[in-house]
Design an enzyme around this catalytic site. Structure first.
Site, PDB file in Angstrom:
ATOM      1  N   GLY A  93       0.844  -1.188   0.000  1.00 54.06           N
ATOM      2  CA  GLY A  93       0.000   0.000   0.000  1.00 54.06           C
ATOM      3  C   GLY A  93       0.879   1.237   0.000  1.00 54.06           C
ATOM      4  O   GLY A  93       2.106   1.129   0.106  1.00 54.06           O
ATOM      5  N   LYS A  94       0.233   2.387  -0.111  1.00 56.24           N
ATOM      6  CA  LYS A  94       1.009   3.633  -0.155  1.00 56.24           C
ATOM      7  C   LYS A  94       1.865   3.800   1.096  1.00 56.24           C
ATOM      8  O   LYS A  94       2.949   4.360   1.048  1.00 56.24           O
ATOM      9  CB  LYS A  94       0.067   4.828  -0.276  1.00 56.24           C
ATOM     10  N   ARG A  95       1.373   3.288   2.217  1.00 54.87           N
ATOM     11  CA  ARG A  95       2.105   3.449   3.469  1.00 54.87           C
ATOM     12  C   ARG A  95       3.412   2.679   3.498  1.00 54.87           C
ATOM     13  O   ARG A  95       4.287   2.940   4.298  1.00 54.87           O
ATOM     14  CB  ARG A  95       1.251   2.947   4.621  1.00 54.87           C
TER      15      ARG A  95
END
Ligand code: GLU
Length: 493
Positions: free
Chosen positions: A259-261
């Site tokens: 994910g972006k995280r």
């Protein structure tokens, strides 16, 4: 079931045609780019075609500028398409919004066969059916509400597929093997919406057929919908393409999807951060594809030669930023001195480039010492901010204490060493670090290397850590080097 016939055989029979079919919704994430890369590599390896098709049938989700962004991202990586939004092929525009007539034509074929009908209900009525099903804890299936007789379709209502056969579907996936799903997945899905645009479900099948796509390569999120797609192929009487499911991209720990995280950025941000496209391509190729063996660094040509569907993995591949950085270093080291100098120049902060002694000539000489160690552009910027490079472009402030930092290099020893070095360097050739070394080496060995090299290096750079003094002297040039040694001698006297 009627015999399967090709509605439109492509005039030029190409053995392999793949496509990357993004929706123009802004972000080009790593997963999408990796899918594009695999589809590209496979098509090109097989001497086939690779198509970039823009799936812009959901106008509400469209983000302006996305198509340019997608093209720019793929071009940067070196993924070239035979046909795309900028380059229509023998099958017309590669943007779905330009192909509405084609979808209508296919929809009409289904209507003519009695396999498509206009949805007679209002959206509120359909919603009520859905809620009723929910309340009764059974899945909502539109086919349970299929009207007895079909009205004429005037385009004002959604057009639905009359699912041709309720059965269990079995199909083969080139990566996952035998897959199957039951009738609960089959329904009278919308194929053309009330706004005249086709749904993804319908449009991609029509386009894949029209464009002669042989291998549909996409993410695993499409597996569960595949029975719906198969019922559409059957309704249209067209053969199934080969399905090739991409393994998901996992976070570095391998446990959850990236994910972006987890550090996944838009692909062009990696460009801004100084990742080289060849390194990025190599890195992405190894996420979920494993050619076996020890080799990790593959040029584009090697990838094209070695790529195969058999070596695509079923399970997820991890996105490991450390590995990406390692890979980038490998490729940075292959850059020519000139190319790396340009790369370094872009990374240097103004605090360096505005120094009065700053010049490309000096940077060119400094660059190899940076190139040896750097993984990514930000490391150059950070090192510059820590003060690691300023000495090359501005005379450092050097104090007696600095020259004698090293415990055993006392001022009274350092002075004669520097005086002798100055004298030896007077007639020395400064054309390479080695010629400078040659002028000093015998003396350095005679007095003990550290005894000379330490005070000399500090005189030149004012730093506790820096490249060796011969390299430093070469970088700043003879006049400046002699001046710096002289300054140090004056301080010590
Ligand atoms: N437009 C779809 C997407 O962006 C394409 C899926 C496919 O490759 O069929 O996910």
């Amino acid at each position: 079931m009627e015999e399967k016939t090709n509605i439109n055989l492509t005039s030029h029979q190409i053995s392999v045609v793949t496509r990357f079919a993004p929706s123009p919704t802004g972000f080009m994430h790593i997963g999408g780019v990796r899918t594009a890369l695999f589809a590209y590599l496979y098509a090109k390896k097989m001497g086939g075609e690779f198509i970039l098709r823009i799936e812009d049938t959901d106008k509400a989700r469209e983000v302006e500028g996305s198509i340019e962004h997608i093209m720019k991202s793929l071009r940067w990586l070196g993924i070239e398409w035979d046909y795309g939004p900028d380059n229509p092929g023998p099958h017309g525009s590669c943007k779905q919004s330009d192909r509405l007539d084609i979808y209508k034509k296919y929809a009409q074929k289904l209507i003519d066969k009695g396999l498509a009908y206009p949805d007679p209900y209002t959206p509120e009525e359909v919603q009520a059916f859905r809620e009723q099903a929910q309340a009764e804890k059974r899945p909502f299936l539109f086919r349970d509400h299929r009207p007895k007789t079909f009205e004429q379709w005037d385009g004002s209502k959604p057009l639905r597929l009359k699912v041709p056969e309720i059965k269990r579907y079995h199909w083969h996936d080139e990566v996952r093997g035998a897959l199957e799903a039951g009738e609960e997945m089959l329904d009278d899905i919308i194929i053309i919406k009330a706004d005249g645009f086709p749904t993804y479900n319908f449009a991609h099948i029509v386009d894949d057929q029209e464009m002669g796509v042989t291998h549909v390569m996409r993410g695993e999120e499409f597996i569960s919908s595949t029975p719906k797609f198969l019922s559409l192929y059957d309704a249209l009487g067209i053969p199934y393409p080969k399905f090739v499911t991409m393994p998901p991209i996992m976070a570095a720990d391998g446990k959850k999807k990236l994910g972006k995280r987890d550090g996944a950025k838009d692909i062009l941000e990696y460009k801004t951060d100084g990742y080289l496209p060849a390194a990025m391509m190599n890195f992405l190729a190894l996420i979920g594809w494993n050619p076996g063996g020890e080799q990790e660094v593959f040029s584009k040509n090697e990838l094209l030669e070695k790529f195969s569907l058999e070596k695509i993995q079923r399970s997820g591949g991890a996105f490991n930023e450390e590995k990406l950085n390692w890979m980038n270093k490998e490729y940075l080291q292959k850059l020519s001195a000139e190319a790396f100098t340009t790369y370094a120049a872009e990374a240097l902060p103004e605090a360096i480039t505005s120094l009065s002694g700053y010049s490309t000539e000096i940077l060119t000489k400094l660059s190899p010492t940076i190139q040896e160690r750097v993984h990514v552009k930000s490391e150059i910027t950070e090192a510059a901010e820590r003060g690691e490079y300023a000495w090359a472009f501005a005379t450092p402030e050097v104090t007696t204490e600095m020259i004698t930092w090293k415990k055993d290099a006392r001022a009274e020893d350092a002075l004669p060493r520097l005086q002798k070095a100055h004298q030896l360097l007077m007639d020395a050739d400064f054309s390479t670090p080695d010629t400078i070394k040659a002028a000093l080496w015998d003396y350095a060995q005679e007095v003990g290397k550290g005894e000379l090299l330490w005070p000399l290096r500090v005189s030149l750079t004012g730093l506790e850590r820096s490249p060796d003094p011969f390299t430093c002297a070469y970088i700043v040039g003879k006049d400046e080097a002699m001046q710096r040694i002289k300054n140090a001698i004056n301080k010590l006297q």
